[in-house]
Scaffold this active site. Structure first.
Site, PDB file in Angstrom:
ATOM      1  N   TRP B 103       2.151   7.536   5.376  1.00  0.00           N
ATOM      2  CA  TRP B 103       3.174   6.604   4.869  1.00  0.00           C
ATOM      3  C   TRP B 103       4.534   7.274   4.714  1.00  0.00           C
ATOM      4  CZ3 TRP B 103       1.338   2.326   6.212  1.00  0.00           C
ATOM      5  CH2 TRP B 103      -0.041   2.094   6.155  1.00  0.00           C
ATOM      6  N   ASP B 172       7.349   6.191  -3.479  1.00  0.00           N
ATOM      7  CA  ASP B 172       6.396   5.173  -3.061  1.00  0.00           C
ATOM      8  C   ASP B 172       5.153   5.361  -3.925  1.00  0.00           C
ATOM      9  OD1 ASP B 172       4.426   3.642  -1.899  1.00  0.00           O
ATOM     10  OD2 ASP B 172       4.742   4.388   0.145  1.00  0.00           O
ATOM     11  N   LYS B 196      -3.158  -2.659  -4.538  1.00  0.00           N
ATOM     12  CA  LYS B 196      -4.082  -1.591  -4.914  1.00  0.00           C
ATOM     13  C   LYS B 196      -4.329  -1.633  -6.429  1.00  0.00           C
ATOM     14  CE  LYS B 196      -2.295   0.707  -0.895  1.00  0.00           C
ATOM     15  NZ  LYS B 196      -3.417   0.834   0.052  1.00  0.00           N
TER      16      LYS B 196
END
Lengths: 361, 361
Positions: B103, B172, B196
């Site tokens: 990511w 992030d 999540k």
């Protein structure tokens, strides 16, 4: 089953009860997997089947040709206002727009960031109470595309026929997709936020002709490039799973009902009941010119703003919700999308008559 | 109530059952209004209260200072990869990135479209099995910001401490937001996809310090400008209503549980059970270096890929779902976010022991 009110909201808007009931079940335990729909991996075979099924149904109901991709994107229809010119325009390139309301105006603003915009028609000076006929505008010969909004939610206008052009035709169909039969092959790109005729807020459907996928300038962010999503079946990143699922359930409902032709007949009848009554009295005045009237959103005024406020308040009391017009034009608006029941329209007209009788001016 | 399996998926991921049950009820008929949550106008007072409540709870649970805005955006965390540099970088400007997994790598790729990127650290050559300590990288003095991924879902690594820097710190936190206590005031911008630790797919939370709202270059599309959403309380256009609602319900659940401190203790205990067992045997090997281990995602290998496939298949049979590792590194992965029950971890360890006993190499 559920004590429902009639919800005339312009979007998010009323959905079929059977879809809500099924969604409720699947949210907790999807098809007896022991996992709720909204906690299920988007790469599980169960969820992939949901997406595939939603796409197949949309292709079937709209008769989408094979050379078109169907994308499920996020960011609302408003994100298409910039994605379209970001992908299809470029410095020194031109596009033609028809300005028929708030949403086309916003789209024009964003397009200007990416190229030259030719506004070939505008009804802004008439408070957007009409859409143009074919003879009322000219598409610049060097335009990359012609952009128009099929149905103008706020003003209650709708193109009865679509523009004829040799250019790439692009349409924002957020508020009338699946409400009437259309020939997709006439379009380069069609997009629609789901929350009016297709499902909940949170997903935008983009139907794009494949040859348009190769026009995106280099250095466009990956997520903003249509091809990224087309190549990955809308699974480049985690999609808005729940919204896609509900769209699929709404499409199942629509198919069972007889598809787009069947719902178009129902929609014409529902809108007819309301317009016939409006035309029979001086008390209520429709905002749109007759030839431009929308089957989806009926915007109208009462004799005074005070009566409008009273009308809306009393309607809400008897279970007719969401009749307040958009803040930009005021008045009243009845949004009667695909899933809005005919009985609700009949009840509204009965109330309008009764209200008029009690509140003469 | 519901016959649940243990869902170890990395996201969308398991949610509290009580949240699912409440959501199911509200989808059909929100608080007895006679309108389902997913067909309710986003401008209704009922839905405005949902958004306000979700924001207030997040502010309370994360102790977010008043000079930060909380935004509910669409497009997934992947959309932040370009939105951050689009708003905060610019030609000739530089940003520093720590490359600790898939990511961050994707974020680096997008940032390069908008300015100069200095990758100050990378563990890519070690298959991203660690995150750096403070002494292992230097932030360029002319950097606009330092960007890092707090928890690396795929590789099972997590920053035990956050970078110390005088630059704007951006993180992030998609896979560990709300899982441990953090000091928001150290950050310029924090973002996280909901699917999540917070809710379903379809909404991304952005927490941004107010002074950063004024750095966006002119000619940035309206929808891609943070200030647009900050000024309108995430209601510039129709937001992803259902996802915001579920986040609010998850936050209520977390508050009732005792908040972030309470869940952090539970998370440490759950991860400890699994890591203690992994450390006690040679049969299972953790992917991450010990100092970089994640409390959220535990990636591990068995002696052979064949045994891994057998392990995953047998686990699924007994209701331990979603243990397959990401396709980029293979092996197994147990994602045990906030809502994942301790009992599921205990059951997994028992199965691991039993499997090892039966399948010696």
């Amino acid at each position: 089953m559920v004590d429902r009110v009639y919800n005339f909201s312009p979007g998010p808007a009323t959905l079929p009860v059977e879809v809500l009931v099924q969604a409720a079940k699947d949210v907790v335990n999807f098809k007896e997997t022991g996992i709720g729909l909204i906690e299920m991996s988007h790469r599980s075979k169960e969820f992939m089947a949901v997406t595939d099924n939603t796409e197949s149904l949309l292709r079937e109901l709209m008769d989408i040709p094979d050379n078109y991709k169907v994308l499920f994107l996020q960011g609302g229809a408003s994100s298409q206002f910039y994605m379209i010119p970001m992908n299809l325009l470029g410095d020194g390139k031109k596009a033609t727009y028809l300005n028929t309301g708030t949403w086309s105006k916003k789209a024009i603003k964003e397009a200007k960031l990416f190229g030259t915009v030719d506004v070939a028609y505008s009804s802004e000076e008439q408070t957007f109470n009409r859409v143009p006929g074919q003879s009322e505008y000219t598409v610049a010969p060097d335009s990359e595309y012609l952009y128009f909004v099929s149905n103008n939610t706020i003003y209650g206008t709708q193109f009865p026929d679509f523009p004829e052009t040799e250019k790439v035709l692009i349409s924002d169909m957020s508020s009338d997709i699946l409400s009437r039969k259309i020939d997709v092959s006439r379009f380069g790109l069609i997009f629609a936020g789901a929350q009016k005729n297709m499902g909940p807020a949170g997903v935008t459907v983009v139907i794009i002709r494949e040859d348009l996928l190769d026009r995106t300038p280099e250095n466009t962010p990956t997520m903003l490039t249509y091809k990224t999503h087309a190549d990955k079946g809308s699974m480049f990143n985690t999609p808005p799973c729940f919204a896609i699922y509900v769209v699929g359930e709404v499409l199942k409902w629509l198919k069972k009902l007889g598809g787009v032709e069947a719902i178009e007949a129902i929609n014409r009848e529902k809108a007819g009941i309301l317009y016939d009554y409006i035309d029979s009295t001086e008390y209520y005045r429709g905002h749109a010119e007759k030839e431009s009237r929308s089957m989806m959103n009926i915007s109208f005024n009462l004799p005074t703003p005070e009566l409008e406020a009273q009308f809306i308040a009393e309607a809400t009391e008897i279970g007719l919700n969401g009749l307040k017009g958009h803040r930009s034009i005021g008045g009243c608006r009845a949004s009667i999308y695909n899933a809005f029941p005919r009985d609700g329209v009949v009840k509204l007209v009965a109330f309008m008559k009764e209200f008029e009788g009690r509140n003469k001016v």
